[in-house]
Write a protein that holds these residues in place. Structure first.
Motif, PDB file in Angstrom:
ATOM      1  N   ASP A 191       0.830  -1.213   0.000  1.00 22.86           N
ATOM      2  CA  ASP A 191       0.000   0.000   0.000  1.00 22.86           C
ATOM      3  C   ASP A 191       0.864   1.262   0.000  1.00 22.86           C
ATOM      4  O   ASP A 191       0.535   2.237  -0.668  1.00 22.86           O
ATOM      5  CB  ASP A 191      -0.930   0.004   1.215  1.00 22.86           C
ATOM      6  N   VAL A 192       1.957   1.245   0.756  1.00 27.66           N
ATOM      7  CA  VAL A 192       2.843   2.411   0.799  1.00 27.66           C
ATOM      8  C   VAL A 192       3.412   2.694  -0.583  1.00 27.66           C
ATOM      9  O   VAL A 192       3.490   3.842  -1.027  1.00 27.66           O
ATOM     10  CB  VAL A 192       3.981   2.169   1.824  1.00 27.66           C
ATOM     11  N   SER A 193       3.800   1.641  -1.294  1.00 29.09           N
ATOM     12  CA  SER A 193       4.353   1.811  -2.640  1.00 29.09           C
ATOM     13  C   SER A 193       3.317   2.379  -3.598  1.00 29.09           C
ATOM     14  O   SER A 193       3.593   3.319  -4.358  1.00 29.09           O
ATOM     15  CB  SER A 193       4.877   0.468  -3.155  1.00 29.09           C
ATOM     16  N   LEU A 194       2.109   1.817  -3.585  1.00 27.10           N
ATOM     17  CA  LEU A 194       1.075   2.276  -4.504  1.00 27.10           C
ATOM     18  C   LEU A 194       0.630   3.701  -4.178  1.00 27.10           C
ATOM     19  O   LEU A 194       0.421   4.523  -5.079  1.00 27.10           O
ATOM     20  CB  LEU A 194      -0.110   1.321  -4.465  1.00 27.10           C
ATOM     21  N   GLU A 195       0.495   4.010  -2.893  1.00 32.23           N
ATOM     22  CA  GLU A 195       0.092   5.368  -2.501  1.00 32.23           C
ATOM     23  C   GLU A 195       1.167   6.390  -2.867  1.00 32.23           C
ATOM     24  O   GLU A 195       0.859   7.503  -3.297  1.00 32.23           O
ATOM     25  CB  GLU A 195      -0.197   5.406  -1.000  1.00 32.23           C
ATOM     26  N   GLY A 196       2.433   6.013  -2.691  1.00 30.31           N
ATOM     27  CA  GLY A 196       3.502   6.918  -3.064  1.00 30.31           C
ATOM     28  C   GLY A 196       3.559   7.173  -4.564  1.00 30.31           C
ATOM     29  O   GLY A 196       3.782   8.303  -5.016  1.00 30.31           O
ATOM     30  N   THR A 197       3.337   6.123  -5.361  1.00 26.94           N
ATOM     31  CA  THR A 197       3.298   6.288  -6.817  1.00 26.94           C
ATOM     32  C   THR A 197       2.153   7.192  -7.235  1.00 26.94           C
ATOM     33  O   THR A 197       2.323   8.070  -8.094  1.00 26.94           O
ATOM     34  CB  THR A 197       3.157   4.916  -7.492  1.00 26.94           C
ATOM     35  N   LYS A 198       1.001   7.007  -6.629  1.00 28.93           N
ATOM     36  CA  LYS A 198      -0.157   7.831  -6.966  1.00 28.93           C
ATOM     37  C   LYS A 198       0.071   9.287  -6.584  1.00 28.93           C
ATOM     38  O   LYS A 198      -0.268  10.208  -7.347  1.00 28.93           O
ATOM     39  CB  LYS A 198      -1.398   7.281  -6.241  1.00 28.93           C
ATOM     40  N   GLU A 199       0.664   9.535  -5.431  1.00 28.25           N
ATOM     41  CA  GLU A 199       0.895  10.906  -4.974  1.00 28.25           C
ATOM     42  C   GLU A 199       1.892  11.640  -5.866  1.00 28.25           C
ATOM     43  O   GLU A 199       1.662  12.782  -6.260  1.00 28.25           O
ATOM     44  CB  GLU A 199       1.401  10.875  -3.533  1.00 28.25           C
ATOM     45  N   THR A 200       3.019  10.986  -6.191  1.00 32.53           N
ATOM     46  CA  THR A 200       4.018  11.646  -7.033  1.00 32.53           C
ATOM     47  C   THR A 200       3.483  11.887  -8.446  1.00 32.53           C
ATOM     48  O   THR A 200       3.798  12.913  -9.066  1.00 32.53           O
ATOM     49  CB  THR A 200       5.284  10.795  -7.114  1.00 32.53           C
ATOM     50  N   MET A 201       2.656  10.980  -8.973  1.00 30.87           N
ATOM     51  CA  MET A 201       2.086  11.186 -10.302  1.00 30.87           C
ATOM     52  C   MET A 201       1.074  12.329 -10.292  1.00 30.87           C
ATOM     53  O   MET A 201       0.983  13.087 -11.273  1.00 30.87           O
ATOM     54  CB  MET A 201       1.440   9.888 -10.791  1.00 30.87           C
ATOM     55  N   ASN A 202       0.314  12.473  -9.225  1.00 26.02           N
ATOM     56  CA  ASN A 202      -0.603  13.604  -9.124  1.00 26.02           C
ATOM     57  C   ASN A 202       0.148  14.935  -9.072  1.00 26.02           C
ATOM     58  O   ASN A 202      -0.271  15.920  -9.705  1.00 26.02           O
ATOM     59  CB  ASN A 202      -1.477  13.453  -7.873  1.00 26.02           C
ATOM     60  N   GLN A 203       1.254  14.977  -8.351  1.00 24.96           N
ATOM     61  CA  GLN A 203       2.058  16.191  -8.309  1.00 24.96           C
ATOM     62  C   GLN A 203       2.631  16.527  -9.683  1.00 24.96           C
ATOM     63  O   GLN A 203       2.672  17.690 -10.085  1.00 24.96           O
ATOM     64  CB  GLN A 203       3.184  16.023  -7.293  1.00 24.96           C
ATOM     65  N   SER A 246      11.287  14.507 -16.537  1.00 20.43           N
ATOM     66  CA  SER A 246      10.859  14.897 -15.193  1.00 20.43           C
ATOM     67  C   SER A 246       9.676  14.073 -14.698  1.00 20.43           C
ATOM     68  O   SER A 246       9.197  14.294 -13.589  1.00 20.43           O
ATOM     69  CB  SER A 246      10.492  16.386 -15.166  1.00 20.43           C
ATOM     70  N   ARG A 247       9.217  13.132 -15.516  1.00 19.32           N
ATOM     71  CA  ARG A 247       8.086  12.297 -15.130  1.00 19.32           C
ATOM     72  C   ARG A 247       8.500  11.327 -14.034  1.00 19.32           C
ATOM     73  O   ARG A 247       9.519  10.653 -14.150  1.00 19.32           O
ATOM     74  CB  ARG A 247       7.585  11.499 -16.344  1.00 19.32           C
ATOM     75  N   PRO A 248       7.723  11.235 -12.976  1.00 16.14           N
ATOM     76  CA  PRO A 248       8.063  10.255 -11.935  1.00 16.14           C
ATOM     77  C   PRO A 248       7.774   8.840 -12.407  1.00 16.14           C
ATOM     78  O   PRO A 248       7.034   8.617 -13.367  1.00 16.14           O
ATOM     79  CB  PRO A 248       7.141  10.655 -10.771  1.00 16.14           C
ATOM     80  N   ALA A 249       8.372   7.891 -11.730  1.00 14.10           N
ATOM     81  CA  ALA A 249       8.195   6.487 -12.096  1.00 14.10           C
ATOM     82  C   ALA A 249       6.792   6.020 -11.729  1.00 14.10           C
ATOM     83  O   ALA A 249       6.259   6.347 -10.672  1.00 14.10           O
ATOM     84  CB  ALA A 249       9.225   5.634 -11.387  1.00 14.10           C
ATOM     85  N   ALA A 250       6.195   5.267 -12.624  1.00 10.01           N
ATOM     86  CA  ALA A 250       4.891   4.665 -12.366  1.00 10.01           C
ATOM     87  C   ALA A 250       4.971   3.188 -12.750  1.00 10.01           C
ATOM     88  O   ALA A 250       5.832   2.474 -12.264  1.00 10.01           O
ATOM     89  CB  ALA A 250       3.803   5.400 -13.152  1.00 10.01           C
ATOM     90  N   PHE A 251       4.111   2.754 -13.627  1.00  9.38           N
ATOM     91  CA  PHE A 251       4.138   1.374 -14.093  1.00  9.38           C
ATOM     92  C   PHE A 251       4.693   1.341 -15.504  1.00  9.38           C
ATOM     93  O   PHE A 251       4.234   2.081 -16.374  1.00  9.38           O
ATOM     94  CB  PHE A 251       2.724   0.770 -14.068  1.00  9.38           C
ATOM     95  N   ASN A 252       5.665   0.494 -15.741  1.00  6.77           N
ATOM     96  CA  ASN A 252       6.223   0.347 -17.077  1.00  6.77           C
ATOM     97  C   ASN A 252       5.250  -0.390 -17.984  1.00  6.77           C
ATOM     98  O   ASN A 252       4.545  -1.308 -17.544  1.00  6.77           O
ATOM     99  CB  ASN A 252       7.542  -0.425 -17.026  1.00  6.77           C
ATOM    100  N   PRO A 253       5.195  -0.015 -19.266  1.00  7.29           N
ATOM    101  CA  PRO A 253       4.317  -0.742 -20.194  1.00  7.29           C
ATOM    102  C   PRO A 253       4.824  -2.157 -20.433  1.00  7.29           C
ATOM    103  O   PRO A 253       6.004  -2.470 -20.225  1.00  7.29           O
ATOM    104  CB  PRO A 253       4.396   0.106 -21.482  1.00  7.29           C
ATOM    105  N   SER A 254       3.917  -2.994 -20.868  1.00  6.60           N
ATOM    106  CA  SER A 254       4.290  -4.384 -21.155  1.00  6.60           C
ATOM    107  C   SER A 254       5.239  -4.440 -22.350  1.00  6.60           C
ATOM    108  O   SER A 254       5.129  -3.650 -23.287  1.00  6.60           O
ATOM    109  CB  SER A 254       3.039  -5.220 -21.438  1.00  6.60           C
ATOM    110  N   VAL A 255       6.163  -5.385 -22.301  1.00  8.12           N
ATOM    111  CA  VAL A 255       7.127  -5.566 -23.383  1.00  8.12           C
ATOM    112  C   VAL A 255       6.489  -6.418 -24.476  1.00  8.12           C
ATOM    113  O   VAL A 255       6.075  -7.554 -24.224  1.00  8.12           O
ATOM    114  CB  VAL A 255       8.420  -6.223 -22.871  1.00  8.12           C
ATOM    115  N   ILE A 256       6.406  -5.872 -25.689  1.00  6.31           N
ATOM    116  CA  ILE A 256       5.840  -6.585 -26.835  1.00  6.31           C
ATOM    117  C   ILE A 256       6.984  -6.967 -27.762  1.00  6.31           C
ATOM    118  O   ILE A 256       7.701  -6.090 -28.252  1.00  6.31           O
ATOM    119  CB  ILE A 256       4.815  -5.719 -27.579  1.00  6.31           C
TER     120      ILE A 256
END
Length: 337
Positions: free
Chosen positions: A229-241, A305-315
């Motif tokens: 939960d800490v990881s997901l909440e942190g990703t969501k917060e930095t992406m919103n900023q 400057s984009r924060p890290a989120a989820f990487n796209p799937s490798v095709i």
């Protein structure tokens, strides 16, 4: 498996082989390294895993600037003599712009080479931190079944093929050769290394370590869920900023990429009425070179400057759905040329 040589490393080897004389004075070279390279530049080179030193980067930057100057100077001489001999009809304005580019382009090239390791390290950082949810999920998945930290790290490193998993495999190898005192020491070092770029990842790793100290299974599972939960909440917060800060860059990009080109086209008839002559070559340089370059580099700056989120799937390139896309890409490139 040894990774293939990076183009930056190949450029450094070329510079050291043929242009070593550009940095033949060790004292002056050391002064330039102290003046131009900040204190964290060495850490950037280490993080990027480029097999180069600060002096190598400086030599490659000088070599690139020299080669770009020679190239544009040769083009300038060709156009100048072609204009003088009436082989080509070229106005003085394009020649003056090309003479200005003789000064500007080498400095721009040198600056790009100098800053490339930092942008490359930033790109690695973004892609690696995007692997955080996957790595944490594998760790938590294993620890919920078997509370063994070392085996969970081996499971995550073997099941994931991401760049962060590669660093985790390197950490496990360092454990085998006794670089660290134990698995907790290794994971703490891993948390400190990546905690500089992601505080929530560091907190999640500490929560995973503390889950092994819980007395009952329920508390251990709750702590592991909290780590996710800490990881997901942190990703969501930095992406919103990051999304909240996109307004001004988007306006600038829209103005330079769309409004200014349209405005210049609308002003062309008025420029002819007041006696300003605009040639086809000037329009080509402005619309097909300068404006696209500015849009490209400014967009690249925004994305870095984009924060890290989820990487796209490798095709994979041999995917059946991509069979016709490569042909269309070649056809589109041929039409554009």
């Amino acid at each position: 498996m040894r990774r293939p040589s990076h183009w930056f490393e190949r450029g450094v080897k070329f510079s050291k082989k043929y242009f070593f004389w550009l940095l033949k004075n060790p004292d002056k070279t050391q002064q330039k390294l102290t003046r131009y390279f900040p204190l964290g530049y060495e850490d950037t080179l280490t993080f990027s895993e480029l097999n180069v030193e600060r002096s190598d980067v400086l030599l490659f930057a000088y070599t690139s600037a020299l080669l770009s100057f020679i190239g544009f100077f040769g083009l300038y001489l060709f156009l100048f003599f072609a204009s003088m001999l009436s082989v080509l009809k070229i106005d003085t304005v394009p020649l003056a712009l090309l003479a200005l580019m003789l000064i500007v382009i080498p400095f721009v090239t040198m600056n790009l080479i100098f800053n490339y390791p930092r942008s490359y390290a930033r790109n690695i950082q973004i892609h690696s931190l995007g692997d955080i949810p996957e790595i944490l999920s594998y760790l938590v998945m294993y620890l919920k079944l078997v509370p063994n930290l070392e085996n969970s790290m081996k499971f995550a490193a073997s099941e994931s093929s991401t760049t962060l998993a590669y660093d985790l495999r390197k950490l496990l190898w360092d454990m085998e050769i006794r670089v660290y005192h134990g698995v907790h020491d290794a994971l703490s070092h891993f948390a400190i290394r990546w905690g500089r770029f992601s505080e929530y990842f560091k907190r999640s790793l500490h929560l995973i370590q503390s889950s092994l100290q819980e007395k009952d299974e329920v508390s251990r599972i709750v702590t592991l869920d909290r780590a996710l939960d800490v990881s997901l909440e942190g990703t969501k917060e930095t992406m919103n900023q990051y999304a909240n800060k996109l307004h001004q860059p988007t306006v600038i990009l829209y103005s330079i990429g769309i409004m200014i080109p349209l405005s210049l086209v609308a002003m062309l008839p008025a420029a002819g009425l007041v006696g300003i002559r605009i040639t086809l070559l000037q329009m080509f340089v402005l619309y097909d070179i300068l404006l696209p370059l500015f849009v490209f580099f400014y967009t690249r700056k925004i994305l870095l400057s984009r924060p890290a989120a989820f990487n796209p799937s490798v095709i994979p390139r041999d995917h059946p759905a991509l069979v016709g896309i490569h042909v269309k890409r070649r056809f589109s490139g041929a039409v554009a040329v």
